[in-house]
Design a protein around this motif. Structure first.
Motif, PDB file in Angstrom:
ATOM      1  N   ALA A  52       1.054  -0.932  -0.177  1.00  0.00           N
ATOM      2  CA  ALA A  52      -0.500   0.364  -0.533  1.00  0.00           C
ATOM      3  C   ALA A  52       1.559   1.276  -0.004  1.00  0.00           C
ATOM      4  O   ALA A  52       0.853   2.026  -0.783  1.00  0.00           O
ATOM      5  CB  ALA A  52      -0.738   0.305   1.327  1.00  0.00           C
ATOM      6  N   LEU A  53       1.684   1.568   1.203  1.00  0.00           N
ATOM      7  CA  LEU A  53       2.619   2.191   0.901  1.00  0.00           C
ATOM      8  C   LEU A  53       3.264   2.646  -0.414  1.00  0.00           C
ATOM      9  O   LEU A  53       3.467   3.680  -1.131  1.00  0.00           O
ATOM     10  CB  LEU A  53       3.827   2.748   1.919  1.00  0.00           C
ATOM     11  CG  LEU A  53       3.596   2.314   3.312  1.00  0.00           C
ATOM     12  CD1 LEU A  53       4.454   1.899   4.128  1.00  0.00           C
ATOM     13  CD2 LEU A  53       2.957   4.397   3.632  1.00  0.00           C
ATOM     14  N   ILE A  54       4.297   1.622  -1.175  1.00  0.00           N
ATOM     15  CA  ILE A  54       4.477   1.551  -2.370  1.00  0.00           C
ATOM     16  C   ILE A  54       3.505   2.355  -3.658  1.00  0.00           C
ATOM     17  O   ILE A  54       4.242   3.332  -4.356  1.00  0.00           O
ATOM     18  CB  ILE A  54       4.756   0.238  -3.338  1.00  0.00           C
ATOM     19  CG1 ILE A  54       6.395   0.409  -2.342  1.00  0.00           C
ATOM     20  CG2 ILE A  54       5.362   0.382  -4.080  1.00  0.00           C
ATOM     21  CD1 ILE A  54       6.266  -1.695  -3.233  1.00  0.00           C
ATOM     22  N   ALA A  55       2.163   1.652  -3.466  1.00  0.00           N
ATOM     23  CA  ALA A  55       1.009   2.668  -3.967  1.00  0.00           C
ATOM     24  C   ALA A  55       1.404   4.590  -4.202  1.00  0.00           C
ATOM     25  O   ALA A  55       0.624   4.478  -4.853  1.00  0.00           O
ATOM     26  CB  ALA A  55      -0.164   1.940  -3.565  1.00  0.00           C
ATOM     27  N   ALA A  56       1.169   4.972  -2.667  1.00  0.00           N
ATOM     28  CA  ALA A  56       1.162   5.923  -2.120  1.00  0.00           C
ATOM     29  C   ALA A  56       2.142   6.728  -2.831  1.00  0.00           C
ATOM     30  O   ALA A  56       1.805   7.935  -3.241  1.00  0.00           O
ATOM     31  CB  ALA A  56       0.733   5.759  -0.045  1.00  0.00           C
ATOM     32  N   VAL A  57       3.556   6.135  -2.793  1.00  0.00           N
ATOM     33  CA  VAL A  57       4.313   6.073  -3.528  1.00  0.00           C
ATOM     34  C   VAL A  57       4.227   7.114  -4.765  1.00  0.00           C
ATOM     35  O   VAL A  57       4.207   8.093  -5.683  1.00  0.00           O
ATOM     36  CB  VAL A  57       6.086   6.059  -3.408  1.00  0.00           C
ATOM     37  CG1 VAL A  57       7.204   7.105  -3.951  1.00  0.00           C
ATOM     38  CG2 VAL A  57       5.632   5.642  -1.720  1.00  0.00           C
ATOM     39  N   TYR A  58       4.094   5.514  -5.542  1.00  0.00           N
ATOM     40  CA  TYR A  58       3.642   6.092  -7.511  1.00  0.00           C
ATOM     41  C   TYR A  58       2.476   6.800  -7.454  1.00  0.00           C
ATOM     42  O   TYR A  58       2.803   7.782  -8.618  1.00  0.00           O
ATOM     43  CB  TYR A  58       3.220   4.700  -6.985  1.00  0.00           C
ATOM     44  CG  TYR A  58       2.563   4.342  -8.308  1.00  0.00           C
ATOM     45  CD1 TYR A  58       3.499   4.333  -9.474  1.00  0.00           C
ATOM     46  CD2 TYR A  58       1.082   4.350  -9.225  1.00  0.00           C
ATOM     47  CE1 TYR A  58       2.823   4.635 -11.659  1.00  0.00           C
ATOM     48  CE2 TYR A  58       0.409   4.347 -10.603  1.00  0.00           C
ATOM     49  CZ  TYR A  58       1.363   4.340 -11.567  1.00  0.00           C
ATOM     50  OH  TYR A  58       0.932   4.423 -12.423  1.00  0.00           O
ATOM     51  N   LEU A  59       1.795   7.132  -6.866  1.00  0.00           N
ATOM     52  CA  LEU A  59       0.314   7.659  -6.542  1.00  0.00           C
ATOM     53  C   LEU A  59       0.981   9.818  -6.941  1.00  0.00           C
ATOM     54  O   LEU A  59       0.378  10.429  -7.440  1.00  0.00           O
ATOM     55  CB  LEU A  59      -0.781   7.743  -6.022  1.00  0.00           C
ATOM     56  CG  LEU A  59      -1.671   6.302  -6.726  1.00  0.00           C
ATOM     57  CD1 LEU A  59      -2.822   6.208  -5.119  1.00  0.00           C
ATOM     58  CD2 LEU A  59      -2.276   6.916  -7.651  1.00  0.00           C
ATOM     59  N   ASP A  60       2.121   9.493  -5.714  1.00  0.00           N
ATOM     60  CA  ASP A  60       2.383  10.736  -5.144  1.00  0.00           C
ATOM     61  C   ASP A  60       3.113  11.511  -5.950  1.00  0.00           C
ATOM     62  O   ASP A  60       3.511  12.270  -6.217  1.00  0.00           O
ATOM     63  CB  ASP A  60       2.500  10.919  -3.866  1.00  0.00           C
ATOM     64  CG  ASP A  60       2.407  11.886  -2.631  1.00  0.00           C
ATOM     65  OD1 ASP A  60       1.724  12.323  -2.358  1.00  0.00           O
ATOM     66  OD2 ASP A  60       3.343  13.013  -3.171  1.00  0.00           O
ATOM     67  N   HIS A  61       3.969  10.703  -5.921  1.00  0.00           N
ATOM     68  CA  HIS A  61       5.680  10.559  -6.776  1.00  0.00           C
ATOM     69  C   HIS A  61       5.452  10.149  -8.489  1.00  0.00           C
ATOM     70  O   HIS A  61       6.565  10.518  -8.752  1.00  0.00           O
ATOM     71  CB  HIS A  61       6.595  10.750  -6.162  1.00  0.00           C
ATOM     72  CG  HIS A  61       6.746  11.957  -4.811  1.00  0.00           C
ATOM     73  ND1 HIS A  61       7.692  12.958  -4.875  1.00  0.00           N
ATOM     74  CD2 HIS A  61       6.537  11.241  -3.236  1.00  0.00           C
ATOM     75  CE1 HIS A  61       7.271  13.010  -3.787  1.00  0.00           C
ATOM     76  NE2 HIS A  61       6.494  12.187  -2.891  1.00  0.00           N
TER      77      HIS A  61
END
Length: 234
Positions: A126-135
């Motif tokens: 989930a954190l990887i997805a958050a990084v992907y969507l943010d940056h």
């Protein structure tokens, strides 16, 4: 962890991750287990986990393709499956010290480490997805490789499926196939835990736990392979 305390902890997590988020609500969502929320439509990390799993798979597959130009599709698949497994993701979570930031419901507060391993793995995705969507993908890939690069070079990443490996080893050693016995199914319906015993004739049995029978069988098989020296612990 209450909402205000959790919000103030996010900068500490960003420092550990090496990533600053413009959307901290999404970051908080990536840390929120379904047991904390009430109602079918309550927000939790599960949608982000779905996306993060795909981003992780893409980044690892891309790197494996570059690292092992002579490897065939079978070897690359074995390495990929090991590197994106729940076991590996949970190890990454532990290296980040992620467990203290995850928001659980009351019924999950005092669970044993083995019980929460799959949750820690899910939150990493989930954190990887958050990084992907943010940056974007490049930053997400860089984040992944910071935590996976040394594993990409490990012999352990080339291990075969544990159940297949155990079956072939058991046939060589005893002439008989291993057996699996379901010992227990526990936990709530939304987060079941299966306990399975794997046995090989003439050898001590081992148990494994997982969110599915297959996952529990895989863990039990891995334990026998490691104990008997078929696999090395590295």
């Amino acid at each position: 962890m209450d909402q205000m305390k959790h919000q103030t902890s996010l900068p500490k997590l960003e420092k550990l991750l090496g990533v600053t988020f413009t959307d901290r609500e999404r970051l908080a969502l990536a840390l929120t287990h379904s047991s904390l929320q009430q109602g079918r439509d309550a927000a939790n990390y599960e949608r982000l986990e779905f996306l993060g799993d795909r981003v992780l798979g893409m980044a690892v597959a891309e790197r494996l393709f570059a690292l092992y130009p002579d490897a065939d599709e079978g070897e690359l698949s074995v390495r990929l499956n090991m590197l994106v497994s729940a076991e590996t993701c949970a190890l990454v979570a532990d290296e980040i010290d992620l467990a203290r930031f995850i928001r659980f419901g009351v019924d999950l507060k005092n669970l044993a480490d083995a019980r929460t391993r799959s949750i820690r793995a899910d939150v990493v995705e989930a954190l990887i997805a958050a990084v992907y969507l943010d940056h974007g993908y490049e930053v997400a890939r860089d984040f992944i490789l910071r935590h996976w690069e040394h594993r990409l070079h490990s012999a352990a990443s080339a291990r075969r499926d544990p159940k297949t490996e155990l079956q072939e080893w058991a046939h060589r050693a005893t002439g008989a196939a291993p057996s699996y016995e379901l010992l227990e199914r526990s936990g709530p319906d939304h987060e079941p835990v299966f306990t399975v015993r794997a046995s090989v004739k003439g050898f001590a049995a081992e148990t494994g736990k997982g969110r599915s029978k297959r996952q529990a069988e895989t863990e039990a098989a891995s334990r026998i392979l490691l104990r008997e020296g078929v696999w090395k612990s590295n």
